[in-house]
Design a protein around this motif. Structure first.
Motif, mmCIF file in Angstrom:
data_model
loop_
_atom_site.group_PDB
_atom_site.id
_atom_site.type_symbol
_atom_site.label_atom_id
_atom_site.label_comp_id
_atom_site.label_asym_id
_atom_site.label_seq_id
_atom_site.Cartn_x
_atom_site.Cartn_y
_atom_site.Cartn_z
ATOM 1 N N SER A 48 0.847 -1.188 0.000
ATOM 2 C CA SER A 48 0.000 0.000 0.000
ATOM 3 C C SER A 48 0.883 1.239 0.000
ATOM 4 O O SER A 48 1.704 1.412 0.898
ATOM 5 N N THR A 54 -2.754 0.594 -4.186
ATOM 6 C CA THR A 54 -2.451 -0.662 -3.515
ATOM 7 C C THR A 54 -2.228 -1.760 -4.545
ATOM 8 O O THR A 54 -3.029 -1.932 -5.458
ATOM 9 N N SER A 56 -1.877 -5.859 -4.959
ATOM 10 C CA SER A 56 -2.239 -7.089 -4.260
ATOM 11 C C SER A 56 -2.231 -8.244 -5.256
ATOM 12 O O SER A 56 -2.027 -8.047 -6.452
ATOM 13 N N GLY A 87 -5.277 4.802 -5.661
ATOM 14 C CA GLY A 87 -5.712 5.515 -4.464
ATOM 15 C C GLY A 87 -6.424 6.806 -4.833
ATOM 16 O O GLY A 87 -6.377 7.278 -5.973
#
Length: 106
Positions: A48, A54, A56, A87
């Motif tokens: 993050s 972010t 993942s 974000g």
């Protein structure tokens, strides 16, 4: 808005100029960041970056697809795929056309 993509070399040159460091140092720093993100994702961790987004890993189940040329069914194996979610600050910057990063976010 320009359709010409910015590549790794362009980013390294910009980092070197903005940070007032050599291109060699900027390249090493940039590669280290990419390697760190990759290692974290490989280890099953998310990354993050406040205001940016972010990274993942998501699991994609096995499924049956189609060969687009022949229409023949093919088996597609299960896989882990990297995912990026932008974000709020990045979304706002893209929509406003300006980039504003606070020192704390850097």
């Amino acid at each position: 808005m320009s359709k010409v993509p910015v590549n790794k070399t362009d980013i390294i040159e910009l980092v070197a100029e903005q940070a007032e460091i050599s291109k060699t140092a900027a390249t090493k720093a940039f590669n280290t960041v990419l390697e760190s993100i990759t290692a974290a994702l490989r280890g099953g961790k998310g990354v993050s970056l406040l205001g940016f987004g972010t990274f993942s890993v998501k699991s994609r189940a096995a499924r049956v697809g189609r060969n687009p040329k022949t229409g023949e069914p093919i088996n597609i194996e299960a896989a882990n795929v990297p995912v990026f979610k932008a974000g709020k600050a990045l979304k706002d910057a893209v929509n406003s056309g300006t980039v504003v990063l606070e020192e704390e976010q850097l």
